[in-house]
Design an enzyme around this catalytic site. Structure first.
Site, mmCIF file in Angstrom:
data_model
loop_
_atom_site.group_PDB
_atom_site.id
_atom_site.type_symbol
_atom_site.label_atom_id
_atom_site.label_comp_id
_atom_site.label_asym_id
_atom_site.label_seq_id
_atom_site.Cartn_x
_atom_site.Cartn_y
_atom_site.Cartn_z
ATOM 1 C CG ASP A 1 -7.324 3.954 10.453
ATOM 2 O OD1 ASP A 1 -8.296 3.570 9.793
ATOM 3 O OD2 ASP A 1 -6.212 3.382 10.407
ATOM 4 N NE ARG B 1 -3.405 -0.291 2.933
ATOM 5 C CZ ARG B 1 -3.910 -0.063 4.140
ATOM 6 N NH1 ARG B 1 -3.546 -0.811 5.187
ATOM 7 N NH2 ARG B 1 -4.773 0.928 4.319
ATOM 8 C CG HIS C 1 -7.023 -3.045 11.207
ATOM 9 N ND1 HIS C 1 -5.957 -2.688 10.403
ATOM 10 C CD2 HIS C 1 -8.118 -2.493 10.628
ATOM 11 C CE1 HIS C 1 -6.396 -1.968 9.382
ATOM 12 N NE2 HIS C 1 -7.699 -1.832 9.500
#
Length: 472
Positions: free
Chosen positions: A250, A137, A180
């Site tokens: 986020d 990414r 996450h």
């Protein structure tokens, strides 16, 4: 404007379904800042266009965001893999004009669907091969080169009228923890950040990026709070980098933030963040009401200054301007870029149709369940190709029975079992081609190595074309 409407105006939730539920449309009409679309909301472009028309019918300037990075992280193409390569492939191609054109083509497609905000590009750097969440990414490891591509992407995206978002400030690339799942603490000083990680973000700001996403990352010199909840992080972004647009979190429901979601929302706003992204675990109407009430209560108690909430709502609303549908989407451009990104080492030559093994690993949460694997493309291009499931190296060698073998990995350097399969096959002495679809790691001894710099549909297709051209 009432406190409840202001509080609602900073929220960007996700939701279930491919049509907007009635409660969500009412929330939009009553001032909800916007929504973030995920793969679960997408069938195809026509359906997304109809969905967004529903939302804009409730309020024309609602913010409609999406994580369409291209490459491994795609929402519009979640069912089949992206039509464009991701950042690492564009960085490998090394053509800023191509990066700008790919971003503009993506933006034209998003604008036609009614999307006003694209949560891309990732301005993170590749600073350790052990990073579990950024990888391809990123545009690369060199701060200035990556920064130039970040700026080109921002320029291409915003020239079409879709707001870009540089993420994940101050940069995730030195971390070996996925935010996450847990809270990463960056092993970096503030001075190191300024000279390395912040360079691409500065380039994005200078290119006029309209939003920046904070990462749930702790910089010890800034204090114990992750950047999303940290006033010093926002001060650096505003004062040191000169950013004046909207700061977006986020996903606040990620485990790196932890604790109570309402409390985290208030703390983020108090730290200086503007828009609260709540997409990972969709909220229902009651969940949104509780968040709105918590933000209002924080203002009424003096914990959150009313002018801070007004400022945040104003900056969030600026991202909702509906983009004009424009010509410019080129569905063939991505394959051109993917071909330019390919890297080949060793002698790529197959004596006949190969046996193909896709060593699939669990994708990151950011990538999700998107099709991956080279086998179907080689079956199409090389008649007689055999695709076999992953097994031991000895089992693969038995199936090959002297035929060439193509083994495909996604960051083999991070997965010991995949690395062992490749190295054992190489040591057996097979005619072996290793295709790496992640950030290129060490050479594992194959006769030839193909680096795609991404696992998108076009990256896999480009690799298959190159291998087919080298097959006798």
């Amino acid at each position: 404007m009432s406190l409840h409407r202001l509080a609602s105006g900073v929220l960007l939730p996700g939701f279930h379904g491919t049509e907007a539920p009635d409660w969500l449309l009412k929330r939009v009409a009553d001032g909800l800042g916007g929504v973030v679309l995920f793969g679960r909301n997408v069938v195809d472009d026509a359906q997304v266009t109809a969905l967004n028309a529903q939302l804009r019918g409730a309020r024309a300037d609602v913010v409609i965001g999406i994580d369409e990075e291209g490459g491994d992280v795609t929402r519009l193409d979640a069912g089949r893999g992206s039509e464009v390569p991701g950042n690492h492939a564009l960085g490998a191609a090394g053509d800023l004009r191509l990066t700008r054109e790919v971003a503009a083509s993506m933006a034209a497609r998003l604008a036609a669907c009614g999307v006003s905000l694209n949560l891309a590009p990732s301005a993170d750097l590749v600073l350790t091969l052990e990073d579990p969440v950024i990888g391809v990414r990123s545009f690369g490891s060199d701060p200035r080169e990556a920064g130039a591509h970040v700026a080109a992407f921002v320029e291409g995206m915003q020239a079409v009228g879709v707001a870009a978002c540089a993420k994940h400030f101050p940069g995730h690339g030195a971390s070996t923890v996925d935010s996450h799942a847990a809270l990463p603490v960056l092993p970096r000083t503030a001075a190191e950040l300024a000279g390395v990680e912040l360079v691409p973000f500065r380039a994005a700001v200078q290119a006029g990026v309209r939003s920046v996403m904070t990462g749930h990352l702790v910089v010890p010199e800034w204090g114990p709070e992750p950047a999303t909840l940290n006033p010093e992080a926002i001060r650096v972004l505003r004062e040191d980098l000169g950013f004046t647009g909207a700061v977006i979190t986020d996903g606040l429901d990620m485990k790196a933030v932890g604790g109570d979601l309402a409390q985290g929302s208030v703390r983020a706003l108090a730290a200086g963040v503007d828009a609260l992204c709540l997409g990972g675990e969709p909220l229902d109407d009651d969940g949104l009401r509780r968040l709105v009430d918590a933000i209002v209560a924080a203002v009424e108690s003096g914990e959150l200054p009313p002018e801070r909430l007004e400022e945040a709502a104003r900056r969030t609303a600026a991202l909702g301007t509906p983009p004009a549908a424009v010509e410019g989407h080129d569905p063939d451009l991505g394959l051109k870029a993917a071909r330019a990104a390919l890297g080949v080492r060793g002698e790529l030559r197959l004596s006949g149709p190969p046996v193909v093994v896709d060593l699939a690993v669990e994708p990151s949460i950011a990538v999700g369940d998107v099709p991956w694997g080279l086998g179907p493309y080689l079956e199409e291009l090389i008649p007689g190709t055999t695709v076999v499931p992953p097994t031991s190296a000895a089992g693969i060698a038995d199936r090959a029975a002297g035929r060439p073998v193509v083994v495909v990995t996604r960051e083999a350097h991070r997965h010991a079992w995949a690395r062992e399969v490749v190295t054992t096959l190489a040591n057996i002495g097979l005619d072996l081609v290793h295709v790496e679809t992640g950030v290129p790691g060490p050479d594992l001894g194959a006769t030839a190595r193909v680096d795609t710099h991404g696992g998108s549909r076009v990256c896999l297709r480009a690799a298959a074309e190159r291998i087919a051209a080298a097959t006798e």
